[in-house]
Design a protein around this motif. Sequence first.
Motif, mmCIF file in Angstrom:
data_model
loop_
_atom_site.group_PDB
_atom_site.id
_atom_site.type_symbol
_atom_site.label_atom_id
_atom_site.label_comp_id
_atom_site.label_asym_id
_atom_site.label_seq_id
_atom_site.Cartn_x
_atom_site.Cartn_y
_atom_site.Cartn_z
ATOM 1 N N GLY A 335 0.784 -1.228 0.000
ATOM 2 C CA GLY A 335 0.000 0.000 0.000
ATOM 3 C C GLY A 335 0.813 1.273 0.000
ATOM 4 O O GLY A 335 0.303 2.340 0.376
ATOM 5 N N LEU A 336 2.061 1.209 -0.439
ATOM 6 C CA LEU A 336 2.894 2.403 -0.490
ATOM 7 C C LEU A 336 2.737 3.093 -1.839
ATOM 8 O O LEU A 336 2.367 2.463 -2.831
ATOM 9 C CB LEU A 336 4.368 2.027 -0.276
ATOM 10 N N PRO A 337 3.044 4.386 -1.901
ATOM 11 C CA PRO A 337 2.954 5.080 -3.187
ATOM 12 C C PRO A 337 3.981 4.522 -4.175
ATOM 13 O O PRO A 337 5.074 4.114 -3.794
ATOM 14 C CB PRO A 337 3.247 6.533 -2.841
ATOM 15 N N ARG A 338 3.634 4.507 -5.426
ATOM 16 C CA ARG A 338 4.501 3.985 -6.473
ATOM 17 C C ARG A 338 5.790 4.793 -6.561
ATOM 18 O O ARG A 338 5.782 6.022 -6.440
ATOM 19 C CB ARG A 338 3.752 4.028 -7.802
ATOM 20 N N ASN A 339 6.917 4.114 -6.781
ATOM 21 C CA ASN A 339 8.175 4.797 -7.062
ATOM 22 C C ASN A 339 8.281 4.944 -8.578
ATOM 23 O O ASN A 339 8.477 3.964 -9.293
ATOM 24 C CB ASN A 339 9.351 3.980 -6.524
#
Length: 452
Positions: A335-339
């Motif tokens: 659920g982390l923002p895309r790199n």
Amino acid sequence: MLIVDDLNDWVGAMNGHPNAKTPNIDRLADQGTLFMNAHASAPLCGPSRASIMTGLSPSTTGIYGHINDNDIKRASDKTAQSVFLSEYFREHGYYTAAVGKVFHQKVAAGSFDDYGGRVKGFGPYPEQNMVWDDPRTNTDWGPFPEKDEQMPDYDSAHWIADKLKQAHDKPFFMACGFLRPHAPWHVPQKWFDLHPKEDVTLPPYLIQDMADVPDISKRITDHPMMPTTEWAVENGEYRNIVQGYLASVSFVDSCVGIVLDALENSQYADNTAVVLWGDHGYHIGEKEKFAKMTLWERATRTPLIIKPPKSKGKQVTNRPVSLLDLYPTLVKMCGLPRNPANEGRDLTPLLNDPTTKWEHAALTTYGAKNHAVKTERYRYIRYEDGSEELYDHKKDKDEWVNLANDPAYFEIKQKLAEEIPIEDAPWSNKTYYTGNDYFNQKTLEAGGKGKI
């Protein structure tokens, strides 16, 4: 994240060898998604791991050979701007810990909050080699030492297990890098006994298998420090080598089991994702080799298993994927923002439906402008001088018949060639070894520290 060094498909769940005994890796495969067609970005530890941890391909970074962990971000402008996978999780509130071989040697300085270290080399070593004695390689085989407790992988497994017993007030990202089955194939006698030599099945081996490959293919896959299959057969060692590799795989499987047991008995059992991968495959006699460092199936293909916290249970997919895809996939799963710098593809659609439409190929690079493209059916290889190989796995899974010069396959080759990078970054002058004199010369020309 469980990392296994030099592991090919000789695990039970992949049916890669009839004598494989890997109950713990199989247990994980029964709980998650097994990628049967996963391939390394490079068939060599250093560039493969650098690619995974930066999320960038070798053709982007110029890291085609081994590199010191602390030199990765100095290798090129692209790597200078990169954020290591572990750093990305830390930037988003995670506690990070690692032990063993995660990057090529240890870990890049500061890339993890805690690091449990690793032994130098791939010991322990007997006082003298048991069979093969060439100082340029770790290759050797035979039972040693006496107990599992004397093996570094055993210590690494328990280091991570102890971390899982602790109370953590943050989400965590942990990585455990195992050394076996990297050579030498030395593990305690009980693991050799698990694979009686008289019962060992030899891999498919074709004499003169290299007769239809281009000259450049022979040059870049020439590794004189390792034994050839012809030598192993003539000296009665082929079955012993296969036994040693199988024994080493079974040993490291037991170490995987230590970590899985610790997780299942911890408070984190129901909310922790588990991923297991090998950094590339390994030839055990196929193509006249006991080595990695080729663009054929045996050296590029490796196990990949992903078990989300809320897994659907056992799933198997044959879609072609790359280990480069791990970075964006793990970020998405948690659920982390895309790199946006990541070059890999998010694999979560395949975790949701392993049969979903997937119009992608897996790319492996071994030195600038030498690439292998793998789909569900074909392997296409193109070398820097324009030479080609093509194999139809539907008819020839052992890659014994090179179809590149068959006019009937011209359009197929054209389509596969679209996956090859238009430009390759020059060799980074931070690379220092490739395992092959042909490429070592190129590292020297680039200002690196190639050994010849």
